[in-house]
Design an enzyme around this catalytic site. Sequence first.
Site, PDB file in Angstrom:
ATOM      1  N   HIS B 124      46.256  77.460  20.364  1.00  0.00           N
ATOM      2  CA  HIS B 124      45.771  76.397  21.252  1.00  0.00           C
ATOM      3  C   HIS B 124      44.283  76.195  20.950  1.00  0.00           C
ATOM      4  CE1 HIS B 124      44.557  74.650  25.159  1.00  0.00           C
ATOM      5  NE2 HIS B 124      45.827  74.342  25.335  1.00  0.00           N
ATOM      6  N   ASP B 201      45.904  85.703  23.874  1.00  0.00           N
ATOM      7  CA  ASP B 201      45.964  84.501  24.693  1.00  0.00           C
ATOM      8  C   ASP B 201      47.326  84.520  25.382  1.00  0.00           C
ATOM      9  OD1 ASP B 201      46.457  82.036  25.759  1.00  0.00           O
ATOM     10  OD2 ASP B 201      45.815  80.895  24.001  1.00  0.00           O
ATOM     11  N   GLN B 204      50.649  81.498  28.174  1.00  0.00           N
ATOM     12  CA  GLN B 204      52.073  81.160  28.316  1.00  0.00           C
ATOM     13  C   GLN B 204      52.960  82.376  28.527  1.00  0.00           C
ATOM     14  OE1 GLN B 204      53.047  78.243  28.878  1.00  0.00           O
ATOM     15  NE2 GLN B 204      51.261  77.078  28.174  1.00  0.00           N
ATOM     16  N   LYS B 227      49.228  77.980  35.643  1.00  0.00           N
ATOM     17  CA  LYS B 227      50.479  77.942  34.882  1.00  0.00           C
ATOM     18  C   LYS B 227      51.516  78.907  35.450  1.00  0.00           C
ATOM     19  CE  LYS B 227      48.201  76.809  30.481  1.00  0.00           C
ATOM     20  NZ  LYS B 227      48.483  75.372  30.267  1.00  0.00           N
ATOM     21  N   CYS B 366      47.043  70.143  22.605  1.00  0.00           N
ATOM     22  CA  CYS B 366      45.900  71.011  22.276  1.00  0.00           C
ATOM     23  C   CYS B 366      46.211  71.981  21.154  1.00  0.00           C
ATOM     24  CB  CYS B 366      45.432  71.786  23.506  1.00  0.00           C
ATOM     25  SG  CYS B 366      44.707  70.729  24.742  1.00  0.00           S
TER      26      CYS B 366
HETATM   27  C1  LIG Z   1      48.755  79.022  24.610  1.00  0.00           C
HETATM   28  C2  LIG Z   1      47.700  78.446  25.495  1.00  0.00           C
HETATM   29  N1  LIG Z   1      46.433  78.906  25.415  1.00  0.00           N
HETATM   30  C3  LIG Z   1      45.445  78.447  26.186  1.00  0.00           C
HETATM   31  C4  LIG Z   1      45.668  77.450  27.100  1.00  0.00           C
HETATM   32  C5  LIG Z   1      44.518  76.972  27.911  1.00  0.00           C
HETATM   33  O1  LIG Z   1      44.722  77.211  29.257  1.00  0.00           O
HETATM   34  P1  LIG Z   1      43.691  76.604  30.316  1.00  0.00           P
HETATM   35  O2  LIG Z   1      43.679  75.133  30.085  1.00  0.00           O
HETATM   36  O3  LIG Z   1      44.272  76.970  31.619  1.00  0.00           O
HETATM   37  O4  LIG Z   1      42.374  77.224  30.029  1.00  0.00           O
HETATM   38  C6  LIG Z   1      46.972  76.930  27.223  1.00  0.00           C
HETATM   39  C7  LIG Z   1      47.313  75.858  28.177  1.00  0.00           C
HETATM   40  O5  LIG Z   1      46.892  74.741  28.134  1.00  0.00           O
HETATM   41  C8  LIG Z   1      47.988  77.427  26.401  1.00  0.00           C
HETATM   42  O6  LIG Z   1      49.232  76.940  26.473  1.00  0.00           O
END
Ligand SMILES: Cc1ncc(COP(=O)(O)O)c(C=O)c1O
Lengths: 408, 408, 131, 131
Positions: B124, B201, B204, B227, B366
């Site tokens: 991401h 990370d 998910q 999430k 993203c």
């Molecule tokens: C795999 C992953 N990493 C990071 C993020 C970033 O999360 P956040 O927008 O809550 O910081 C997301 C979700 O958008 C994600 O799916």
Amino acid sequence: MTLNVSQIRKDFPILEREIRAGVGLTYLDSTATSQKPLVVIEAMNDYYRRSNANIHRGVHALAEEATTMYEGAREKIAKFINAASARQVIYTRNTTESINLVAYSWARANLKQGDLVILTEMEHHSNLVPWHMLQAERGIELDFIPVTEDGVLDLGMYKTLLDRRPKLVSFTHMSNVLGTINPAAEIIRLAHEAGAITLVDAAQSVPHLTVDVQALDADFLAFSAHKMCGPTGIGALYGKTALLESMPPFLGGGDMIKEVKLRSFRPNTLPHKFEAGTPAIAEAIGFGAAVDYLSKIGMDAIAAHEHEITEYALERLEEIPGVKLFGPPADKKGGVAAFTLEGVHPHDVAQILDQDGIAVRAGHHCAQPLHEKFGIPATSRASFYLYSTKEEVDLLVNGIYKVKEMFG
Amino acid sequence: MTLNVSQIRKDFPILEREIRAGVGLTYLDSTATSQKPLVVIEAMNDYYRRSNANIHRGVHALAEEATTMYEGAREKIAKFINAASARQVIYTRNTTESINLVAYSWARANLKQGDLVILTEMEHHSNLVPWHMLQAERGIELDFIPVTEDGVLDLGMYKTLLDRRPKLVSFTHMSNVLGTINPAAEIIRLAHEAGAITLVDAAQSVPHLTVDVQALDADFLAFSAHKMCGPTGIGALYGKTALLESMPPFLGGGDMIKEVKLRSFRPNTLPHKFEAGTPAIAEAIGFGAAVDYLSKIGMDAIAAHEHEITEYALERLEEIPGVKLFGPPADKKGGVAAFTLEGVHPHDVAQILDQDGIAVRAGHHCAQPLHEKFGIPATSRASFYLYSTKEEVDLLVNGIYKVKEMFG
Amino acid sequence: MDDLYREVIIEHYKNPSYRGKLDPHDISFADNNPLCGDHIQIDLRVGTDGLVTDARFDGHGCAISQASADLLMESIIGKPLEEVKKLNKDSILEMLGIDLGPVRLKCALLSLKVLKAGVYGLGEASDSLVE
Amino acid sequence: MDDLYREVIIEHYKNPSYRGKLDPHDISFADNNPLCGDHIQIDLRVGTDGLVTDARFDGHGCAISQASADLLMESIIGKPLEEVKKLNKDSILEMLGIDLGPVRLKCALLSLKVLKAGVYGLGEASDSLVE
Ligand SMILES: Cc1ncc(COP(=O)(O)O)c(C=O)c1O
Ligand SMILES: Cc1ncc(COP(=O)(O)O)c(C=O)c1O
């Protein structure tokens, strides 16, 4: 233009709470955080029950709705401080993060070893520690506008400091301990004449006074929603467009980018460049509702009411033998009364007042250097907002007499 | 251990909403953000109506209550991921800020020019851009574990990359596009053997799987409340104690200090060292309520339910002529189905589905580099959670046939 | 069915009249929609009298973004650059004949943003160009 | 009135028996309560047999923090250092004979934190020492 306070108090569910059996709440701690009117609580509630979705990137109805609400709140906040464009309002977690954003992005791109940053002796830790960190990392220099015995800034000394051509003047608009309302427009004008950029810590001013960023000519201005009837978890940084555009991004991630390759990225335009990841969506919406609520009542009316309460409080507190008040007289300050009681530690004052449901704060209020300046480790602090009453001041005064008795 | 989904759906007020007259909501966008059960909304509601106060520094009843609730939530979250101590859980705004915290604090203190950081091609943007920024600033090197045609990491190539002695391996536990669940424990074990620190990370994975930070032996692990049935505006960073203790602070301000002088400060102990300013108090409490909610239902049961729905969805989608699915088969992935439909842009797919109240996301999610790898600018993505049903999958499939008709 | 997908939009999307590149050209600019990664490049030829003599767009995107690019090209050919500078959000919505939420609006306005950034000779296509 | 302010606490606060410094001393350590800036220094003398022979506290703070420091000093004199290491939150609450919320608890535990950091020879008085 006097407030209908008994009507206003009905807007705040918590004010009906019993702290313990038979003891109501006398909330005199709004400088730490304000209470929330029902309309703000309900705005977030509704969002979660009806419109919750991630924003910006979605094309479905909920995502469109959430995006409209989130950006709509930004427009409201921009208007509230009279920003020329909503794009100049960056959502952050709180005042502290807003100041750190400037320290990490603007300052690290613009300040080098030996560059001078001017602060004041009455700053909150949030406007000290980020600069301490930069000093350790970069070797910038810090100097401080002194606070006089009666708790105001020594502007003569400020002018002398300006001869040293600071790059940044960062100061609090209103002290959270002394209550002092600093002459922000003048401080900024003088800074600009000396070629410096300005950052206003408006954590205490935006909630309590009419603040007009254009009239002030502020370069940066930081504030928190939770101190102005809004939710926790969100604040804002206002900045002049040219400055914000020239700054490198701060946090990296989703939403703050225009394009990402495996090994590089291009940042997004304002305000998104500074908002990485899923933002505090419900909180932004609550922030917008808070601004609506305050606007409807009117900031000038709120300030006038607080002034009246503060004047009364200072008068009553002064009468109590052993009480020492800090800060300037009522006409130079906002709704804050910090004091010591001879022979009793402020924690004990607060704790004993709490037995009667009276909530005041005790400690250094995140302004240790200021307390050190006055030669005391801590104070007790009562603070007022649109829902405060003279009856609450009377309860406070009676409570202090009880404390004296216990420790007498 | 099957879920009572119709009962669960009653916990989520938004699922009863009409998107437009006569059209209900089919929410297939939980990977972007989950919906919130009533218990979470009410926990925050109650906090604002009964207990709202600033934390840590107050001695009055509300401040004690708020502090207990805020820290109690931290305990719950720590237990949810099996952290040895709640002190290892730092509240942040979201996964993105958690990763940036590591990049600003740990990495800037530990990485120098030429040091290698290993990422993957399925990251991401939140786990790419912070490292791009550090690369530009510091001259660190980045390399990437490749993604194979069928959407899994090439672990052979990973082992080769490890020969170059990386300092950090930072990777997603579960891809938000392919759904791939990466073998985190193995990736971490190999990284440790090569002398590298690891950052997971878990944006998910924590919402959808049982995640045990001690079993994984993760050094850092990042996730977001929004999430996982929790509110926006809050996330967490888990870290090993010795690492967190050795790191310099990130944001400076109130609460993260032990002592402040005019020209210097001493940082606070964990976890406060990394929490500057008034935190997202209501949100932390909501986060705790979300973790309670998920724990009560059981993460294994949730994962099993999502697996069943995903298997069915992949099967049904595969049947549609012109649909191309991305990612591995159902047994290697979580509840995500990303696809393209020949001749129709994903935005148009999502927009037309929205007419029937079906919420899917369209775009690069993203993860632009991953899309580039597969030679496509965007996909449509349906994603599932504990409240998803097979009937919703059927509605999606019917909707896609409608899209085909319109563009036919 | 959906107003968003009026015949004219689907038609311009499927059979655009102004898709392509101009070589040589007087003005050329390209940018992305950060929300979805869609990309548009616009090439213009401009006469000595300041009139747009030819215009083409290229790139990829959804029906809304492609149709509005095609309609935009059609509308500016023969117009003076000064008039192109005055085009805004409303001009595009009028051409499309539909109403759009904030996210899809970005799709519709991408081509105008790119066009105006090119005409003004800017480094970047910012939202403020089209409001 | 309030349980928190039992006679014994007010008494130890107003007339502490162990306030002061020890010079010479075998162990000395000082730290702050970050929440309120209260400061406590503790000096110990330790015999060759590992028994605490004398103990003093100095600094400033509220009734709870000062009274618990005084009670703590009283309780450790004559005890082996190994036993001092085992003292925790509950030992202090027992001495005070009251219940405390999380914020006031920090006041009550400050002296024990400082004592244990000194006994263990640590650089910092952390919360984990007293749980
Ligand atoms: C795999 C992953 N990493 C990071 C993020 C970033 O999360 P956040 O927008 O809550 O910081 C997301 C979700 O958008 C994600 O799916
Ligand atoms: C003057 C001043 N500056 C900064 C802050 C910090 O605000 P926050 O904790 O919301 O970041 C406060 C409030 O605590 C304050 O009163």
